[in-house]
Design a protein around this motif. Structure first.
Motif, PDB file in Angstrom:
ATOM      1  N   SER A 183      -0.698   2.547  -5.390  1.00  0.00           N
ATOM      2  CA  SER A 183      -1.761   3.522  -5.187  1.00  0.00           C
ATOM      3  C   SER A 183      -2.967   3.199  -6.049  1.00  0.00           C
ATOM      4  O   SER A 183      -2.978   2.251  -6.825  1.00  0.00           O
ATOM      5  CB  SER A 183      -1.246   4.928  -5.509  1.00  0.00           C
ATOM      6  OG  SER A 183      -0.860   4.992  -6.869  1.00  0.00           O
ATOM      7  N   GLY A 184      -3.986   4.050  -5.931  1.00  0.00           N
ATOM      8  CA  GLY A 184      -5.229   3.888  -6.685  1.00  0.00           C
ATOM      9  C   GLY A 184      -6.385   4.373  -5.861  1.00  0.00           C
ATOM     10  O   GLY A 184      -6.247   4.656  -4.667  1.00  0.00           O
TER      11      GLY A 184
ATOM     12  N   GLN B 221       0.831  -1.212   0.000  1.00  0.00           N
ATOM     13  CA  GLN B 221       0.000   0.000   0.000  1.00  0.00           C
ATOM     14  C   GLN B 221       0.861   1.255   0.000  1.00  0.00           C
ATOM     15  O   GLN B 221       0.541   2.241  -0.650  1.00  0.00           O
ATOM     16  CB  GLN B 221      -0.948  -0.003   1.206  1.00  0.00           C
ATOM     17  CG  GLN B 221      -1.851   1.220   1.257  1.00  0.00           C
ATOM     18  CD  GLN B 221      -2.924   1.127   2.312  1.00  0.00           C
ATOM     19  OE1 GLN B 221      -3.316   0.046   2.734  1.00  0.00           O
ATOM     20  NE2 GLN B 221      -3.417   2.269   2.762  1.00  0.00           N
ATOM     21  N   HIS B 222       1.946   1.235   0.777  1.00  0.00           N
ATOM     22  CA  HIS B 222       2.959   2.281   0.662  1.00  0.00           C
ATOM     23  C   HIS B 222       3.984   1.795  -0.346  1.00  0.00           C
ATOM     24  O   HIS B 222       4.660   0.804  -0.132  1.00  0.00           O
ATOM     25  CB  HIS B 222       3.646   2.548   2.007  1.00  0.00           C
ATOM     26  CG  HIS B 222       2.935   3.557   2.846  1.00  0.00           C
ATOM     27  ND1 HIS B 222       3.338   3.880   4.112  1.00  0.00           N
ATOM     28  CD2 HIS B 222       1.850   4.333   2.594  1.00  0.00           C
ATOM     29  CE1 HIS B 222       2.539   4.804   4.616  1.00  0.00           C
ATOM     30  NE2 HIS B 222       1.626   5.084   3.709  1.00  0.00           N
ATOM     31  N   TYR B 223       4.070   2.499  -1.436  1.00  0.00           N
ATOM     32  CA  TYR B 223       4.903   2.050  -2.542  1.00  0.00           C
ATOM     33  C   TYR B 223       6.213   2.808  -2.600  1.00  0.00           C
ATOM     34  O   TYR B 223       6.932   2.746  -3.574  1.00  0.00           O
ATOM     35  CB  TYR B 223       4.134   2.227  -3.860  1.00  0.00           C
ATOM     36  CG  TYR B 223       3.438   3.561  -3.972  1.00  0.00           C
ATOM     37  CD1 TYR B 223       4.050   4.650  -4.570  1.00  0.00           C
ATOM     38  CD2 TYR B 223       2.170   3.719  -3.428  1.00  0.00           C
ATOM     39  CE1 TYR B 223       3.419   5.877  -4.637  1.00  0.00           C
ATOM     40  CE2 TYR B 223       1.534   4.944  -3.493  1.00  0.00           C
ATOM     41  CZ  TYR B 223       2.153   6.023  -4.101  1.00  0.00           C
ATOM     42  OH  TYR B 223       1.526   7.235  -4.152  1.00  0.00           O
ATOM     43  N   SER B 224       6.541   3.562  -1.554  1.00  0.00           N
ATOM     44  CA  SER B 224       7.810   4.274  -1.472  1.00  0.00           C
ATOM     45  C   SER B 224       8.739   3.515  -0.538  1.00  0.00           C
ATOM     46  O   SER B 224       8.382   3.239   0.606  1.00  0.00           O
ATOM     47  CB  SER B 224       7.594   5.692  -0.947  1.00  0.00           C
ATOM     48  OG  SER B 224       8.815   6.287  -0.574  1.00  0.00           O
TER      49      SER B 224
ATOM     50  N   ARG C  24       2.705  12.013  -0.735  1.00  0.00           N
ATOM     51  CA  ARG C  24       1.410  12.597  -1.121  1.00  0.00           C
ATOM     52  C   ARG C  24       1.398  14.098  -0.887  1.00  0.00           C
ATOM     53  O   ARG C  24       0.960  14.878  -1.740  1.00  0.00           O
ATOM     54  CB  ARG C  24       0.291  11.933  -0.313  1.00  0.00           C
ATOM     55  CG  ARG C  24      -1.094  12.496  -0.616  1.00  0.00           C
ATOM     56  CD  ARG C  24      -2.141  12.000   0.370  1.00  0.00           C
ATOM     57  NE  ARG C  24      -3.467  12.241  -0.146  1.00  0.00           N
ATOM     58  CZ  ARG C  24      -4.387  11.311  -0.334  1.00  0.00           C
ATOM     59  NH1 ARG C  24      -4.112  10.060  -0.049  1.00  0.00           N
ATOM     60  NH2 ARG C  24      -5.569  11.623  -0.808  1.00  0.00           N
ATOM     61  N   ALA C  25       1.900  14.520   0.283  1.00  0.00           N
ATOM     62  CA  ALA C  25       1.922  15.948   0.604  1.00  0.00           C
ATOM     63  C   ALA C  25       2.876  16.697  -0.319  1.00  0.00           C
ATOM     64  O   ALA C  25       2.592  17.820  -0.769  1.00  0.00           O
ATOM     65  CB  ALA C  25       2.313  16.148   2.063  1.00  0.00           C
ATOM     66  N   LYS C  26       4.036  16.101  -0.610  1.00  0.00           N
ATOM     67  CA  LYS C  26       5.007  16.729  -1.512  1.00  0.00           C
ATOM     68  C   LYS C  26       4.398  16.958  -2.884  1.00  0.00           C
ATOM     69  O   LYS C  26       4.564  18.032  -3.507  1.00  0.00           O
ATOM     70  CB  LYS C  26       6.250  15.843  -1.608  1.00  0.00           C
ATOM     71  CG  LYS C  26       7.360  16.432  -2.461  1.00  0.00           C
ATOM     72  CD  LYS C  26       8.576  15.512  -2.458  1.00  0.00           C
ATOM     73  CE  LYS C  26       9.716  16.106  -3.276  1.00  0.00           C
ATOM     74  NZ  LYS C  26      10.912  15.216  -3.281  1.00  0.00           N
ATOM     75  N   LYS C  27       3.684  15.954  -3.369  1.00  0.00           N
ATOM     76  CA  LYS C  27       3.036  16.062  -4.674  1.00  0.00           C
ATOM     77  C   LYS C  27       2.018  17.202  -4.683  1.00  0.00           C
ATOM     78  O   LYS C  27       1.938  17.973  -5.660  1.00  0.00           O
ATOM     79  CB  LYS C  27       2.350  14.733  -5.005  1.00  0.00           C
ATOM     80  CG  LYS C  27       1.506  14.721  -6.263  1.00  0.00           C
ATOM     81  CD  LYS C  27       0.993  13.331  -6.532  1.00  0.00           C
ATOM     82  CE  LYS C  27       0.014  13.275  -7.706  1.00  0.00           C
ATOM     83  NZ  LYS C  27      -1.298  13.879  -7.370  1.00  0.00           N
TER      84      LYS C  27
ATOM     85  N   GLN D 140      -7.893  -0.046  -5.133  1.00  0.00           N
ATOM     86  CA  GLN D 140      -6.776  -0.535  -4.335  1.00  0.00           C
ATOM     87  C   GLN D 140      -7.219  -1.688  -3.435  1.00  0.00           C
ATOM     88  O   GLN D 140      -6.561  -2.737  -3.366  1.00  0.00           O
ATOM     89  CB  GLN D 140      -6.213   0.614  -3.495  1.00  0.00           C
ATOM     90  CG  GLN D 140      -4.961   0.249  -2.718  1.00  0.00           C
ATOM     91  CD  GLN D 140      -4.488   1.382  -1.827  1.00  0.00           C
ATOM     92  OE1 GLN D 140      -5.209   1.810  -0.926  1.00  0.00           O
ATOM     93  NE2 GLN D 140      -3.277   1.868  -2.070  1.00  0.00           N
ATOM     94  N   THR D 141      -8.346  -1.500  -2.731  1.00  0.00           N
ATOM     95  CA  THR D 141      -8.830  -2.533  -1.810  1.00  0.00           C
ATOM     96  C   THR D 141      -9.205  -3.801  -2.556  1.00  0.00           C
ATOM     97  O   THR D 141      -8.913  -4.920  -2.113  1.00  0.00           O
ATOM     98  CB  THR D 141     -10.023  -2.007  -1.000  1.00  0.00           C
ATOM     99  OG1 THR D 141      -9.671  -0.774  -0.361  1.00  0.00           O
ATOM    100  CG2 THR D 141     -10.449  -3.012   0.059  1.00  0.00           C
TER     101      THR D 141
END
Length: 360
Positions: free
Chosen positions: A66-67, A39-42, A243-246, A72-73
């Motif tokens: 992501s998605g 789920q976290h792809y970083s 996410r926040a950086k984006k 995603q689920t």
């Protein structure tokens, strides 16, 4: 049957909070497998923690990424079900309120002979607009074993009509994780010198969709934190979530000069920052808990919390994202003594979970 227990996880907090249960399995020679949903792809946000926490690499990495929530689920459910068909564990353990938790719970409960244990059950923000609130409620009502961290969360489960015999108050596994690692963190980490943070500072984390996906709200949050911290001459360290950086880039937000954006930190480094910070600003539930355990004042940049115990003991103030509220909350928290009682247990939650499951 390949393993007795199967852990389903997919994010940094899940890895950290399930680590004490995994270590307890190793001590007791309980066979287990780990499904990492991805789920976290970083890499900075998850895989590095397995190495740093000296945990076994997951046997399965689904790399879902992501998605949209449904997409995603849904992918996770299909992939987890396939693994569970192969593993056939007795119990699947999930932790918290992520899409990985919901997917693991649904996949396991649809299969005969597999029970589900929900670690950190019974937390409620009472804000059903938050996807996490829906996830945790559904997991609680589908699980066979419920492990609330506190009496407050147990009471919530009982109020919702869940049977008392399903419920065991364990304390929160984050206490185990913090107690096991904080001294090691200070011995090994050079994060403060590396980031140039030698004196007093504030720590900021902000990543929730309701905060960072709304430009006006995100700008208000950043400006409010900067203004409140500047009143006390505190530089702000912000390990920024991808996410926040984006969103900062897409919204073309000018981040205040007093806020230092840094890459996401490894667990031990982040633990040092939490422990040494003068104050923490956050929208993370886990950081509310960790700062409470570490006796660091916390100001929560949300309109509600599923960790009311932190507020009740005086460790945390819920302020929203308006500048005036952030400033008032900061003044209140910095005027208090950091001598509250930790409400989340004595650091033996992992052992209690295995005791309840009958793995002695």
């Amino acid at each position: 049957m390949s393993s007795t227990l199967c852990f389903v996880l997919g994010t940094r907090p899940e890895i950290i909070k399930l680590s004490p249960v995994i270590r307890a399995c190793q001590r007791r020679n309980v066979s287990f497998s780990i499904i990492h949903t991805g789920q976290h792809y970083s890499d900075e946000l998850d895989s590095v923690f397995f190495d740093q926490l000296e945990l076994p690499i997951p046997e399965y990495n689904l790399a879902v990424g992501s998605g949209d929530h449904g997409e995603q689920t849904g992918k996770m459910i299909v992939e987890i079900e396939s693994v569970l068909e192969e593993e056939r564990p007795e119990v699947v353990l999930v932790q918290g309120d992520t899409n990985s938790v919901l997917a693991g719970t649904i996949a396991a409960t649809k299969m005969d002979g597999i029970d589900v244990g929900h670690v950190e059950a019974g937390l409620r923000s009472f804000d059903r607009d938050m996807p996490e609130e829906v996830n945790r409620r559904l997991a609680d009502h589908a699980a066979d074993y419920l492990f609330p961290p506190t009496e407050t969360s147990q009471d919530q489960l009982l109020e919702e009509g869940l049977p008392e015999e399903w419920i065991t108050v364990t304390g929160n596994t984050i206490v185990d994780a913090v107690m096991q690692n904080v001294e090691i963190a200070h011995e090994r980490s050079d994060v403060r010198s590396r980031l140039g943070v030698e004196d007093r500072f504030a720590l900021l984390t902000a990543h929730r969709a309701e905060n960072v996906d709304d430009r006006e709200r995100f700008v208000s949050l950043l400006d409010g934190v900067a203004t409140a911290a500047e009143e006390y001459d505190l530089p702000v360290v912000y390990p920024i979530h991808p996410r926040a950086k984006k969103q900062i880039e897409e919204f073309e937000i000018d981040v205040p000069e007093s806020i230092q954006l840094v890459e996401p930190q490894e667990f031990l480094d982040f633990l040092v920052l939490e422990d040494d910070a003068t104050i923490v600003f956050t929208d993370s539930g886990g950081v509310q808990e960790e700062s409470c355990i570490l006796q660091t004042p916390c100001v929560t940049l949300r309109d509600n919390t599923e960790r009311p115990e932190t507020v009740e003991v005086g460790a945390n103030k819920i302020v929203g994202v308006e500048a005036a509220g952030i400033a008032d909350g900061t003044r209140e928290m910095l005027s208090m003594e950091s001598d509250w009682e930790n409400p989340f247990g004595d650091g033996t939650a992992g052992e209690r979970i295995l005791d309840t499951l009958g793995y002695e």
